[in-house]
Design a protein around this motif. Structure first.
Motif, short mmCIF file in Angstrom:
data_model
loop_
_atom_site.label_atom_id
_atom_site.label_comp_id
_atom_site.label_asym_id
_atom_site.label_seq_id
_atom_site.Cartn_x
_atom_site.Cartn_y
_atom_site.Cartn_z
N SER A 1 0.83 -1.21 0.00
CA SER A 1 0.00 0.00 0.00
C SER A 1 0.86 1.26 0.00
CB SER A 1 -0.93 0.01 1.21
OG SER A 1 -1.87 -1.02 1.11
N THR A 2 1.95 1.23 0.74
CA THR A 2 2.86 2.38 0.77
C THR A 2 3.50 2.60 -0.59
OG1 THR A 2 3.30 2.04 3.13
CG2 THR A 2 4.90 3.35 1.89
N TYR A 3 3.94 1.52 -1.23
CA TYR A 3 4.53 1.61 -2.57
C TYR A 3 3.54 2.29 -3.52
CZ TYR A 3 6.44 0.07 -7.09
OH TYR A 3 6.92 0.02 -8.38
N ASN A 4 2.31 1.84 -3.47
CA ASN A 4 1.28 2.43 -4.34
C ASN A 4 0.93 3.86 -3.92
OD1 ASN A 4 1.06 0.15 -5.99
ND2 ASN A 4 -0.35 -0.82 -4.55
N GLY A 5 0.83 4.09 -2.63
CA GLY A 5 0.48 5.42 -2.12
C GLY A 5 1.56 6.46 -2.39
N GLU A 6 2.80 6.02 -2.38
CA GLU A 6 3.92 6.93 -2.67
C GLU A 6 4.12 7.12 -4.17
OE1 GLU A 6 5.88 8.64 -0.46
OE2 GLU A 6 4.60 7.88 1.14
N GLN A 7 3.28 6.48 -4.96
CA GLN A 7 3.33 6.57 -6.43
C GLN A 7 4.70 6.14 -6.97
OE1 GLN A 7 2.11 10.64 -7.17
NE2 GLN A 7 -0.04 10.06 -7.05
N CYS A 8 5.14 4.98 -6.52
CA CYS A 8 6.45 4.48 -6.92
C CYS A 8 6.45 3.76 -8.27
CB CYS A 8 7.00 3.54 -5.84
SG CYS A 8 7.30 4.37 -4.27
N GLY A 9 5.29 3.46 -8.81
CA GLY A 9 5.22 2.74 -10.08
C GLY A 9 5.27 3.64 -11.30
N ARG A 10 5.46 3.01 -12.44
CA ARG A 10 5.53 3.74 -13.71
C ARG A 10 4.24 4.51 -14.00
NH1 ARG A 10 9.95 2.08 -16.67
NH2 ARG A 10 10.71 0.00 -16.22
N SER A 11 3.11 3.92 -13.67
CA SER A 11 1.82 4.55 -13.98
C SER A 11 1.58 5.80 -13.14
CB SER A 11 0.68 3.55 -13.79
OG SER A 11 0.61 3.13 -12.45
N ALA A 12 2.44 6.04 -12.16
CA ALA A 12 2.27 7.22 -11.31
C ALA A 12 2.71 8.50 -12.01
CB ALA A 12 3.07 7.05 -10.02
N GLY A 13 3.41 8.37 -13.13
CA GLY A 13 3.80 9.56 -13.89
C GLY A 13 5.03 10.26 -13.35
N GLY A 14 5.81 9.58 -12.52
CA GLY A 14 7.07 10.15 -12.09
C GLY A 14 7.00 11.10 -10.92
N SER A 15 5.86 11.28 -10.30
CA SER A 15 5.75 12.19 -9.16
C SER A 15 6.05 11.41 -7.88
CB SER A 15 4.37 12.81 -9.11
OG SER A 15 3.39 11.81 -8.99
N ARG A 16 7.32 11.04 -7.73
CA ARG A 16 7.69 10.19 -6.62
C ARG A 16 9.05 10.60 -6.07
NH1 ARG A 16 11.36 6.91 -8.93
NH2 ARG A 16 11.27 6.70 -11.16
N ASP A 17 9.35 10.13 -4.87
CA ASP A 17 10.64 10.35 -4.22
C ASP A 17 11.44 9.05 -4.38
OD1 ASP A 17 12.76 10.54 -2.45
OD2 ASP A 17 11.56 11.33 -0.80
N ASP A 18 12.50 9.08 -5.20
CA ASP A 18 13.27 7.87 -5.50
C ASP A 18 13.82 7.20 -4.25
OD1 ASP A 18 12.80 7.88 -8.20
OD2 ASP A 18 14.66 8.91 -8.71
N GLU A 19 14.34 7.98 -3.34
CA GLU A 19 14.93 7.41 -2.11
C GLU A 19 13.85 6.73 -1.27
OE1 GLU A 19 17.22 9.09 1.76
OE2 GLU A 19 17.89 9.87 -0.17
N ALA A 20 12.72 7.39 -1.11
CA ALA A 20 11.62 6.81 -0.34
C ALA A 20 11.08 5.56 -1.02
CB ALA A 20 10.51 7.84 -0.14
N CYS A 21 11.00 5.58 -2.34
CA CYS A 21 10.49 4.42 -3.08
C CYS A 21 11.45 3.24 -2.99
CB CYS A 21 10.20 4.79 -4.53
SG CYS A 21 8.72 5.82 -4.70
#
Length: 157
Positions: free
Chosen positions: A108-128
């Motif tokens: 859920s955290t992975y998805n909530g942090e938008q770590c996937g490709r479908s998230a459009g890149g709005s993610r924190d690489d270190e957190a992911c």
């Protein structure tokens, strides 16, 4: 006249094609109905999933590359919770319940942090990357607990 005949022929072909597309692709499967196959099948699936690079080296891979892998783990957490509740004739297992809930939380955290490709890149690489490590750790705990179930290990409690 010739155009009318051609139009009738084309319409006939379209009707045949449309009716063919509306039919079932094959016979309906009988039985099964999506039933959970049990802890032994879960153990087999876990052994396969723990061979993936997303599990073995989560710090060395771009977290976006693991989106499909993490999606698969959502069903693993549910199956592990079923096994933990003793739904296959075993006893309730608090350690497996905890491990499966941790896996569900990490997914859920992975998805909530938008770590996937479908998230459009709005993610924190270190957190992911850390979240992917948490997913791997939780999956390892689930696998360890499932392997200890009597239905998998062949040992009684």
């Amino acid at each position: 006249m010739r155009i009318r005949t051609l139009l009738v022929a084309v319409a006939g072909v379209l009707v045949v094609l449309a009716s063919a597309c509306s039919r079932e692709a094959g016979p309906m499967p009988s039985g099964g109905g999506g039933e959970d196959p049990g802890p032994a099948a879960l153990a087999t699936k876990l052994r396969a999933l723990t061979e993936d690079v997303c599990y073995r080296s989560p710090a060395d891979i771009d977290p976006t590359a693991c989106e499909k892998y993490v999606t698969q783990l959502g069903s693993i957490a549910g199956s592990a919770q079923d096994a933990a509740r003793g739904e296959h004739g075993g006893e309730d297992n608090a350690a497996l319940t905890k491990a499966s809930k941790n896996l569900d939380k990490a997914v859920s955290t992975y998805n909530g942090e938008q770590c996937g490709r479908s998230a459009g890149g709005s993610r924190d690489d270190e957190a992911c990357t850390q979240t992917l490590q948490d997913v791997a750790d939780a999956l390892g705990d689930v696998q360890s607990e499932v392997e200890q179930l009597p239905e998998v290990s062949g040992r009684s409690r």
